[in-house]
Design a protein around this motif. Structure first.
Motif, mmCIF file in Angstrom:
data_model
loop_
_atom_site.group_PDB
_atom_site.id
_atom_site.type_symbol
_atom_site.label_atom_id
_atom_site.label_comp_id
_atom_site.label_asym_id
_atom_site.label_seq_id
_atom_site.Cartn_x
_atom_site.Cartn_y
_atom_site.Cartn_z
ATOM 1 N N GLU A 58 52.152 95.042 62.531
ATOM 2 C CA GLU A 58 51.203 94.263 61.738
ATOM 3 C C GLU A 58 51.867 93.443 60.631
ATOM 4 N N HIS A 59 52.999 93.938 60.145
ATOM 5 C CA HIS A 59 53.657 93.299 59.002
ATOM 6 C C HIS A 59 55.158 93.179 59.276
ATOM 7 N N VAL A 105 61.971 95.217 54.046
ATOM 8 C CA VAL A 105 61.939 95.954 52.780
ATOM 9 C C VAL A 105 61.965 97.475 52.944
ATOM 10 N N LYS A 106 61.884 97.968 54.160
ATOM 11 C CA LYS A 106 61.732 99.418 54.325
ATOM 12 C C LYS A 106 62.936 100.210 53.812
ATOM 13 N N ASP A 107 64.159 99.707 54.022
ATOM 14 C CA ASP A 107 65.330 100.445 53.542
ATOM 15 C C ASP A 107 65.368 100.487 52.017
ATOM 16 N N THR A 113 52.435 105.417 61.780
ATOM 17 C CA THR A 113 52.198 104.463 60.699
ATOM 18 C C THR A 113 53.326 103.441 60.622
ATOM 19 N N ILE A 114 54.549 103.901 60.759
ATOM 20 C CA ILE A 114 55.701 102.991 60.725
ATOM 21 C C ILE A 114 55.635 102.001 61.884
ATOM 22 N N MET A 116 43.874 96.465 55.587
ATOM 23 C CA MET A 116 44.414 97.175 54.444
ATOM 24 C C MET A 116 45.659 96.441 53.954
ATOM 25 N N GLU A 117 45.791 96.316 52.660
ATOM 26 C CA GLU A 117 46.908 95.617 52.050
ATOM 27 C C GLU A 117 48.221 96.349 52.308
ATOM 28 N N LEU A 118 49.282 95.574 52.500
ATOM 29 C CA LEU A 118 50.596 96.161 52.777
ATOM 30 C C LEU A 118 51.041 97.080 51.642
#
Length: 168
Positions: free
Chosen positions: A153-154, A160-162, A146-147, A1-3
């Protein structure tokens, strides 16, 4: 699945979780029948439901209708229409006179029935079994998982999460 798709799903899940937490907070402030009915009418948010939440909703409807001595046809009719009759004022007041007529035949005191259904929903989800809190906790666990998966995986997700989720 795409990021980017995974991030969209995660963002949607986080938004749903925030709504659920607000809903839990509002429910905790209901102290009497009027508060509880108004909450169900105005503030109750089932959120993005999955199979588990839908099964819980079905179970709640079964439990409510089992209190009544209904024949099979009446039971089936009410099971299918109860949400529209009791919760969807626009549809109930404007459309489908056959449904309204049938409901009145089965339940002569419709306003009391609606009131009892709303109180039952409140009790089922927020007082007796904490169903809503349990569903919310499950959503939180899914988000946490999920996180973790995204971090594994990525690796670029961490960078970029913040920016994507500035408020948690």
């Amino acid at each position: 699945m795409e990021l980017t798709y995974q991030l969209k799903l995660l963002k949607d899940a986080i938004e749903d979780l925030k709504k659920r937490k607000t809903c839990l907070d509002l429910a905790s402030k209901c102290k009497n029948e009027i508060d509880k009915i108004n909450f169900i009418d105005s503030d109750f948010n089932r959120g993005d439901t999955g199979d588990a939440e839908d099964d819980t909703w079905q179970e709640m409807k079964f439990s409510f209708l089992d209190q009544y001595n209904l024949d099979e046809d009446d039971y089936d009719f009410l099971f299918l229409e109860i949400e529209h009759i009791c919760l969807d004022k626009e549809r109930f007041s404007k459309h489908d006179s056959e449904t309204i007529t049938e409901f009145k035949k089965i339940i002569p005191n419709g306003e009391e029935f609606k009131k009892e259904f709303k109180l039952f929903i409140f009790s089922f989800y927020f007082e007796e079994g904490d169903e809503y809190k349990d569903e919310t906790d499950m959503k939180q666990e899914d988000i946490n998982q999920t996180i973790k998966e995204l971090n594994m995986e990525h690796p670029e997700y961490e960078e970029v999460k913040d920016e994507l989720f500035p408020y948690g």
